[in-house]
Design a protein around this motif. Sequence first.
Motif, PDB file in Angstrom:
ATOM      1  N   THR A  37      -6.649 -34.124  60.528  1.00  0.00           N
ATOM      2  CA  THR A  37      -8.100 -34.264  60.431  1.00  0.00           C
ATOM      3  C   THR A  37      -8.608 -35.631  60.861  1.00  0.00           C
ATOM      4  O   THR A  37      -9.751 -35.766  61.248  1.00  0.00           O
ATOM      5  CB  THR A  37      -8.573 -33.989  58.993  1.00  0.00           C
ATOM      6  OG1 THR A  37      -7.914 -34.900  58.116  1.00  0.00           O
ATOM      7  CG2 THR A  37      -8.269 -32.555  58.587  1.00  0.00           C
ATOM      8  N   PHE A  38      -7.754 -36.671  60.789  1.00  0.00           N
ATOM      9  CA  PHE A  38      -8.178 -38.012  61.200  1.00  0.00           C
ATOM     10  C   PHE A  38      -7.427 -38.376  62.469  1.00  0.00           C
ATOM     11  O   PHE A  38      -6.202 -38.329  62.521  1.00  0.00           O
ATOM     12  CB  PHE A  38      -7.893 -39.058  60.118  1.00  0.00           C
ATOM     13  CG  PHE A  38      -8.355 -40.442  60.506  1.00  0.00           C
ATOM     14  CD1 PHE A  38      -9.655 -40.841  60.244  1.00  0.00           C
ATOM     15  CD2 PHE A  38      -7.506 -41.317  61.160  1.00  0.00           C
ATOM     16  CE1 PHE A  38     -10.099 -42.108  60.620  1.00  0.00           C
ATOM     17  CE2 PHE A  38      -7.939 -42.579  61.549  1.00  0.00           C
ATOM     18  CZ  PHE A  38      -9.236 -42.973  61.270  1.00  0.00           C
ATOM     19  N   ARG A  39      -8.157 -38.754  63.501  1.00  0.00           N
ATOM     20  CA  ARG A  39      -7.536 -39.110  64.777  1.00  0.00           C
ATOM     21  C   ARG A  39      -7.305 -40.621  64.827  1.00  0.00           C
ATOM     22  O   ARG A  39      -8.250 -41.412  64.771  1.00  0.00           O
ATOM     23  CB  ARG A  39      -8.438 -38.666  65.917  1.00  0.00           C
ATOM     24  CG  ARG A  39      -7.714 -38.605  67.235  1.00  0.00           C
ATOM     25  CD  ARG A  39      -8.474 -37.764  68.229  1.00  0.00           C
ATOM     26  NE  ARG A  39      -7.796 -37.768  69.510  1.00  0.00           N
ATOM     27  CZ  ARG A  39      -8.351 -37.303  70.606  1.00  0.00           C
ATOM     28  NH1 ARG A  39      -9.569 -36.766  70.580  1.00  0.00           N
ATOM     29  NH2 ARG A  39      -7.686 -37.348  71.734  1.00  0.00           N
ATOM     30  N   ALA A  40      -6.043 -41.010  64.889  1.00  0.00           N
ATOM     31  CA  ALA A  40      -5.703 -42.429  64.978  1.00  0.00           C
ATOM     32  C   ALA A  40      -6.433 -43.044  66.167  1.00  0.00           C
ATOM     33  O   ALA A  40      -6.683 -42.381  67.174  1.00  0.00           O
ATOM     34  CB  ALA A  40      -4.198 -42.600  65.124  1.00  0.00           C
ATOM     35  N   GLU A  67     -15.782 -54.778  50.412  1.00  0.00           N
ATOM     36  CA  GLU A  67     -17.047 -54.140  50.024  1.00  0.00           C
ATOM     37  C   GLU A  67     -17.257 -52.795  50.708  1.00  0.00           C
ATOM     38  O   GLU A  67     -17.770 -51.863  50.105  1.00  0.00           O
ATOM     39  CB  GLU A  67     -18.225 -55.054  50.376  1.00  0.00           C
ATOM     40  CG  GLU A  67     -18.400 -56.218  49.436  1.00  0.00           C
ATOM     41  CD  GLU A  67     -19.613 -57.050  49.813  1.00  0.00           C
ATOM     42  OE1 GLU A  67     -20.559 -56.509  50.437  1.00  0.00           O
ATOM     43  OE2 GLU A  67     -19.602 -58.248  49.489  1.00  0.00           O
ATOM     44  N   MET A  68     -16.875 -52.677  51.972  1.00  0.00           N
ATOM     45  CA  MET A  68     -17.211 -51.498  52.773  1.00  0.00           C
ATOM     46  C   MET A  68     -16.142 -50.414  52.790  1.00  0.00           C
ATOM     47  O   MET A  68     -16.446 -49.261  53.101  1.00  0.00           O
ATOM     48  CB  MET A  68     -17.492 -51.910  54.219  1.00  0.00           C
ATOM     49  CG  MET A  68     -18.684 -52.815  54.370  1.00  0.00           C
ATOM     50  SD  MET A  68     -19.097 -53.288  56.087  1.00  0.00           S
ATOM     51  CE  MET A  68     -17.547 -53.385  56.921  1.00  0.00           C
ATOM     52  N   MET A  69     -14.912 -50.767  52.497  1.00  0.00           N
ATOM     53  CA  MET A  69     -13.813 -49.813  52.622  1.00  0.00           C
ATOM     54  C   MET A  69     -13.265 -49.464  51.249  1.00  0.00           C
ATOM     55  O   MET A  69     -12.606 -50.293  50.617  1.00  0.00           O
ATOM     56  CB  MET A  69     -12.695 -50.396  53.494  1.00  0.00           C
ATOM     57  CG  MET A  69     -13.138 -50.755  54.893  1.00  0.00           C
ATOM     58  SD  MET A  69     -11.869 -51.749  55.693  1.00  0.00           S
ATOM     59  CE  MET A  69     -11.848 -51.033  57.299  1.00  0.00           C
ATOM     60  N   PRO A  70     -13.529 -48.254  50.779  1.00  0.00           N
ATOM     61  CA  PRO A  70     -13.042 -47.871  49.445  1.00  0.00           C
ATOM     62  C   PRO A  70     -11.525 -48.032  49.338  1.00  0.00           C
ATOM     63  O   PRO A  70     -10.786 -47.652  50.248  1.00  0.00           O
ATOM     64  CB  PRO A  70     -13.429 -46.395  49.328  1.00  0.00           C
ATOM     65  CG  PRO A  70     -14.474 -46.167  50.369  1.00  0.00           C
ATOM     66  CD  PRO A  70     -14.215 -47.159  51.454  1.00  0.00           C
ATOM     67  N   GLY A  71     -11.081 -48.615  48.252  1.00  0.00           N
ATOM     68  CA  GLY A  71      -9.653 -48.779  48.008  1.00  0.00           C
ATOM     69  C   GLY A  71      -8.983 -49.806  48.909  1.00  0.00           C
ATOM     70  O   GLY A  71      -7.760 -49.820  49.027  1.00  0.00           O
ATOM     71  N   ALA A  92      -3.540 -53.654  56.300  1.00  0.00           N
ATOM     72  CA  ALA A  92      -4.205 -53.250  55.063  1.00  0.00           C
ATOM     73  C   ALA A  92      -4.272 -51.733  54.999  1.00  0.00           C
ATOM     74  O   ALA A  92      -4.109 -51.039  56.001  1.00  0.00           O
ATOM     75  CB  ALA A  92      -5.621 -53.830  55.002  1.00  0.00           C
ATOM     76  N   MET A  93      -4.537 -51.254  53.804  1.00  0.00           N
ATOM     77  CA  MET A  93      -4.738 -49.822  53.587  1.00  0.00           C
ATOM     78  C   MET A  93      -6.102 -49.624  52.948  1.00  0.00           C
ATOM     79  O   MET A  93      -6.622 -50.519  52.280  1.00  0.00           O
ATOM     80  CB  MET A  93      -3.652 -49.265  52.661  1.00  0.00           C
ATOM     81  CG  MET A  93      -2.267 -49.306  53.264  1.00  0.00           C
ATOM     82  SD  MET A  93      -0.973 -48.803  52.097  1.00  0.00           S
ATOM     83  CE  MET A  93      -1.477 -47.156  51.692  1.00  0.00           C
ATOM     84  N   TYR A  94      -6.661 -48.438  53.151  1.00  0.00           N
ATOM     85  CA  TYR A  94      -7.916 -48.074  52.486  1.00  0.00           C
ATOM     86  C   TYR A  94      -8.067 -46.568  52.486  1.00  0.00           C
ATOM     87  O   TYR A  94      -7.298 -45.851  53.132  1.00  0.00           O
ATOM     88  CB  TYR A  94      -9.118 -48.785  53.117  1.00  0.00           C
ATOM     89  CG  TYR A  94      -9.444 -48.381  54.538  1.00  0.00           C
ATOM     90  CD1 TYR A  94     -10.450 -47.452  54.814  1.00  0.00           C
ATOM     91  CD2 TYR A  94      -8.773 -48.957  55.615  1.00  0.00           C
ATOM     92  CE1 TYR A  94     -10.762 -47.107  56.112  1.00  0.00           C
ATOM     93  CE2 TYR A  94      -9.088 -48.612  56.918  1.00  0.00           C
ATOM     94  CZ  TYR A  94     -10.079 -47.694  57.158  1.00  0.00           C
ATOM     95  OH  TYR A  94     -10.392 -47.346  58.449  1.00  0.00           O
ATOM     96  N   ASP A  95      -9.044 -46.092  51.741  1.00  0.00           N
ATOM     97  CA  ASP A  95      -9.317 -44.662  51.644  1.00  0.00           C
ATOM     98  C   ASP A  95     -10.337 -44.276  52.703  1.00  0.00           C
ATOM     99  O   ASP A  95     -11.464 -44.766  52.693  1.00  0.00           O
ATOM    100  CB  ASP A  95      -9.866 -44.302  50.262  1.00  0.00           C
ATOM    101  CG  ASP A  95      -8.902 -44.665  49.148  1.00  0.00           C
ATOM    102  OD1 ASP A  95      -7.682 -44.598  49.378  1.00  0.00           O
ATOM    103  OD2 ASP A  95      -9.367 -45.036  48.048  1.00  0.00           O
ATOM    104  N   GLY A  96      -9.943 -43.393  53.612  1.00  0.00           N
ATOM    105  CA  GLY A  96     -10.823 -42.964  54.688  1.00  0.00           C
ATOM    106  C   GLY A  96     -11.579 -41.698  54.324  1.00  0.00           C
ATOM    107  O   GLY A  96     -11.629 -41.296  53.153  1.00  0.00           O
ATOM    108  N   PRO A  97     -12.161 -41.052  55.331  1.00  0.00           N
ATOM    109  CA  PRO A  97     -12.917 -39.825  55.098  1.00  0.00           C
ATOM    110  C   PRO A  97     -12.056 -38.767  54.405  1.00  0.00           C
ATOM    111  O   PRO A  97     -10.874 -38.616  54.719  1.00  0.00           O
ATOM    112  CB  PRO A  97     -13.303 -39.372  56.506  1.00  0.00           C
ATOM    113  CG  PRO A  97     -13.096 -40.554  57.394  1.00  0.00           C
ATOM    114  CD  PRO A  97     -12.080 -41.416  56.735  1.00  0.00           C
ATOM    115  N   GLY A  98     -12.646 -38.073  53.467  1.00  0.00           N
ATOM    116  CA  GLY A  98     -11.932 -37.033  52.739  1.00  0.00           C
ATOM    117  C   GLY A  98     -10.758 -37.579  51.949  1.00  0.00           C
ATOM    118  O   GLY A  98      -9.784 -36.880  51.720  1.00  0.00           O
TER     119      GLY A  98
END
Length: 144
Positions: A37-40, A67-71, A92-98
């Motif tokens: 579902t997420f295209r690198a 501030e802008m990127m959850p997690g 870094a890591m963060y929570d993306g769409p879905g």
Amino acid sequence: MPESSDDQTTMTLPDGWESVEPPEGVRFLALAPVDGTFRANITVTAQTNGDLGFRDWQVGSEMAFAEMMPGYTPIDLERLTIAGQEAGRRLAMYDGPGETALTMEQWFVAIDGVGHTLTATVPTSAYATWAAQIDATAATWSPA
């Protein structure tokens, strides 16, 4: 690895990635083959930093990411030299769409008051698959 460039950015893309028309504010955009579902993607941006020095630019970037990127979770930050200038790389890591777990690897350098950034964003589950090719792409990046 195919060569790719626009008027101001050159690099060698990972096999199978394609350069596409970037949205406004992005100098360059390449997408990985469709897989899930997420295209690198790999993006390149260039923005005037005004009077900000390198350190202040990057401290501000870290604050904005948090501030802008959850997690948002920084994993690694290192100093480098790119095009003879002070530069850096972050992972870094963060929570993306879905709630897709994403990993961001980013290289950044300021040249003549302009902050140049190459960012690769991939699903965390695919990072091991793409990491070496992304690093190879970054090694061929010529910010201008």
